[in-house]
Design an enzyme around this catalytic site. Structure first.
Site, PDB file in Angstrom:
ATOM      1  N   ARG A   1      42.813  28.778  55.561  1.00 40.51           N
ATOM      2  CA  ARG A   1      42.739  29.253  54.181  1.00 40.51           C
ATOM      3  C   ARG A   1      43.184  28.157  53.220  1.00 40.51           C
ATOM      4  NH1 ARG A   1      46.791  33.882  51.933  1.00 40.51           N
ATOM      5  NH2 ARG A   1      45.415  34.889  50.432  1.00 40.51           N
TER       6      ARG A   1
ATOM      7  N   MET B   1      35.496  38.330  46.398  1.00 40.91           N
ATOM      8  CA  MET B   1      36.056  39.240  47.401  1.00 40.91           C
ATOM      9  C   MET B   1      37.116  38.599  48.299  1.00 40.91           C
ATOM     10  SD  MET B   1      34.674  41.986  46.519  1.00 40.91           S
ATOM     11  CE  MET B   1      35.014  43.150  47.837  1.00 40.91           C
ATOM     12  N   ARG B   2      37.785  37.599  47.781  1.00 47.21           N
ATOM     13  CA  ARG B   2      38.874  37.004  48.562  1.00 47.21           C
ATOM     14  C   ARG B   2      40.189  37.140  47.811  1.00 47.21           C
ATOM     15  NH1 ARG B   2      37.596  34.982  53.124  1.00 47.21           N
ATOM     16  NH2 ARG B   2      35.376  34.746  53.411  1.00 47.21           N
TER      17      ARG B   2
ATOM     18  N   LEU C   1      47.727  41.835  44.938  1.00 45.82           N
ATOM     19  CA  LEU C   1      46.328  42.196  44.730  1.00 45.82           C
ATOM     20  C   LEU C   1      46.161  43.301  43.674  1.00 45.82           C
ATOM     21  CD1 LEU C   1      43.383  41.849  45.784  1.00 45.82           C
ATOM     22  CD2 LEU C   1      43.861  43.775  47.321  1.00 45.82           C
ATOM     23  N   ASP C   2      45.338  43.023  42.679  1.00 42.19           N
ATOM     24  CA  ASP C   2      44.962  44.002  41.649  1.00 42.19           C
ATOM     25  C   ASP C   2      46.172  44.580  40.907  1.00 42.19           C
ATOM     26  OD1 ASP C   2      42.291  43.683  42.383  1.00 42.19           O
ATOM     27  OD2 ASP C   2      42.373  45.302  43.838  1.00 42.19           O
TER      28      ASP C   2
ATOM     29  N   SER D   1      39.149  48.013  34.897  1.00 43.79           N
ATOM     30  CA  SER D   1      40.250  47.274  34.267  1.00 43.79           C
ATOM     31  C   SER D   1      39.984  45.779  34.363  1.00 43.79           C
ATOM     32  CB  SER D   1      41.573  47.556  34.992  1.00 43.79           C
ATOM     33  OG  SER D   1      41.811  48.937  35.114  1.00 43.79           O
TER      34      SER D   1
ATOM     35  N   HIS E   1      38.229  44.863  37.871  1.00 41.03           N
ATOM     36  CA  HIS E   1      38.433  45.772  39.007  1.00 41.03           C
ATOM     37  C   HIS E   1      37.923  47.162  38.612  1.00 41.03           C
ATOM     38  CE1 HIS E   1      40.242  47.317  42.633  1.00 41.03           C
ATOM     39  NE2 HIS E   1      40.697  48.330  41.918  1.00 41.03           N
TER      40      HIS E   1
ATOM     41  N   ASN F   1      40.661  39.162  36.483  1.00 43.39           N
ATOM     42  CA  ASN F   1      39.795  39.831  37.455  1.00 43.39           C
ATOM     43  C   ASN F   1      39.291  41.135  36.857  1.00 43.39           C
ATOM     44  OD1 ASN F   1      38.670  40.455  40.103  1.00 43.39           O
ATOM     45  ND2 ASN F   1      40.354  41.918  40.342  1.00 43.39           N
TER      46      ASN F   1
ATOM     47  N   GLY G   1      26.535  39.485  41.346  1.00 39.73           N
ATOM     48  CA  GLY G   1      26.604  38.690  40.120  1.00 39.73           C
ATOM     49  C   GLY G   1      26.120  39.375  38.862  1.00 39.73           C
ATOM     50  N   SER G   2      26.180  40.719  38.827  1.00 39.76           N
ATOM     51  CA  SER G   2      25.719  41.382  37.595  1.00 39.76           C
ATOM     52  C   SER G   2      26.705  41.161  36.445  1.00 39.76           C
ATOM     53  CB  SER G   2      25.475  42.874  37.832  1.00 39.76           C
ATOM     54  OG  SER G   2      26.687  43.570  38.004  1.00 39.76           O
ATOM     55  N   ASN G   3      27.989  41.101  36.749  1.00 38.81           N
ATOM     56  CA  ASN G   3      28.962  40.775  35.690  1.00 38.81           C
ATOM     57  C   ASN G   3      28.771  39.334  35.215  1.00 38.81           C
ATOM     58  OD1 ASN G   3      31.101  42.949  35.037  1.00 38.81           O
ATOM     59  ND2 ASN G   3      30.813  43.135  37.246  1.00 38.81           N
TER      60      ASN G   3
ATOM     61  N   LEU H   1      43.408  35.454  46.833  1.00 34.91           N
ATOM     62  CA  LEU H   1      43.898  34.075  46.725  1.00 34.91           C
ATOM     63  C   LEU H   1      45.371  34.016  47.133  1.00 34.91           C
ATOM     64  CD1 LEU H   1      42.260  33.085  43.323  1.00 34.91           C
ATOM     65  CD2 LEU H   1      41.543  32.355  45.603  1.00 34.91           C
TER      66      LEU H   1
HETATM   67  C1  GRF Z   1      32.168  45.069  40.186  1.00 40.08           C
HETATM   68  O1  GRF Z   1      32.139  46.448  40.342  1.00 40.08           O
HETATM   69  C2  GRF Z   1      33.568  44.584  39.917  1.00 40.08           C
HETATM   70  O2  GRF Z   1      34.313  45.486  39.184  1.00 40.08           O
HETATM   71  C3  GRF Z   1      34.118  44.460  41.304  1.00 40.08           C
HETATM   72  O3  GRF Z   1      33.062  43.995  42.096  1.00 40.08           O
HETATM   73  C4  GRF Z   1      31.824  44.377  41.493  1.00 40.08           C
HETATM   74  C5  GRF Z   1      31.057  43.119  41.284  1.00 40.08           C
HETATM   75  O4  GRF Z   1      29.751  43.372  40.888  1.00 40.08           O
HETATM   76  N1  GRF Z   1      35.281  43.604  41.325  1.00 40.08           N
HETATM   77  P1  GRF Z   1      28.817  42.181  40.439  1.00 40.08           P
HETATM   78  O5  GRF Z   1      28.809  41.168  41.584  1.00 40.08           O
HETATM   79  O6  GRF Z   1      29.371  41.610  39.183  1.00 40.08           O
HETATM   80  O7  GRF Z   1      27.467  42.803  40.251  1.00 40.08           O
END
Ligand code: GRF
Length: 219
Positions: free
Chosen positions: A67, A92-93, A146-147, A138, A111, A109, A14-16, A95
């Site tokens: 699912r 990490m899923r 995906l992505d 990105s 990435h 998202n 959850g740092s973002n 959809l």
């Molecule tokens: C980040 O590197 C993001 O780009 C990727 O997963 C990581 C999530 O990190 N999709 P955080 O949980 O936000 O710390």
């Protein structure tokens, strides 16, 4: 203009998410993180949200027989917060197409690669293995593949001599935070128009129209 309502989906650290919550508290941010939804009851980011007073809904995947059943509850949880924008930040899923369509044109998202390079996992190690001199992250629209959704914005960092995947990931992370905050500010400003049509061929996005060649083939 009213503040845009942002819901963040997480699975881990959850740092973002924290970067977004902190940024959203600036007077000029234009958005507010109104809720967090996670598929994991052990996600470290739950505490991040709670410490900031942001409500969290936990929808553990293992509690659902399928699912479809999981996503029905997950999607209701997201919609329950009334989001203008949905941000997948370490969610990490993958959809299902149905879920993606429900959030169509509203979900982005982050990435950790310069898409279209390295969709999926282990992006830092793959960039090193390829000998890339530049790496990055990105922010892209979520589509069923995906992505592979259209990229809204990217940030680049240099790959340094002797970088390990961990070092590269760590150096990129702070730039990811800045990229994501800037993107959400831009979306919240209402200045971006998202086109409803995204062409893909054999699951690969096209970033321009097909062209009819002299043999009447679309290339
Ligand atoms: C980040 O590197 C993001 O780009 C990727 O997963 C990581 C999530 O990190 N999709 P955080 O949980 O936000 O710390």
């Amino acid at each position: 203009m009213a503040e845009a309502r942002v819901v963040v989906l997480i699975s881990g650290r959850g740092s973002n998410l924290k970067a977004l919550i902190d940024d959203s508290r600036s007077a000029d941010a234009g958005y507010r993180v109104v809720g967090v939804v996670t598929d994991r009851n052990d996600a470290v980011g739950i505490a991040v949200a709670e410490a900031a007073g942001v409500p969290v809904t936990v929808v553990p995947r293992q509690m659902f027989p399928s699912r479809a059943a999981f996503e029905a509850v997950l999607n209701d949880a997201v919609d329950g917060f009334g989001p203008d924008w949905i941000v997948l930040a370490g969610f990490m899923r993958v959809l299902s197409p149905e879920a993606v369509h429900r959030f169509e044109m509203r979900a982005f998202n982050i990435h950790p690669s310069l898409l279209p390079k390295y969709p999926g996992l282990d992006t830092h190690a793959r960039a090193l293995a390829a000998g890339d001199r530049v790496h990055g992250a990105s922010v892209h629209l979520v589509i069923p593949a995906l992505d592979q959704g259209p990229v809204l914005a990217q940030v680049e960092i240099p790959v340094c001599e002797g970088d390990s995947a961990g070092a590269l990931a760590e150096r990129l992370l702070s730039r990811e935070h800045e990229l994501l905050c800037a993107c959400v500010r831009l979306l919240a400003s209402g200045r971006v128009e998202i086109q409803p049509l995204q062409l893909s061929l054999d699951a690969t996005n096209r970033h321009g129209p097909f062209l009819l060649n002299a043999n009447n083939q679309l290339v």
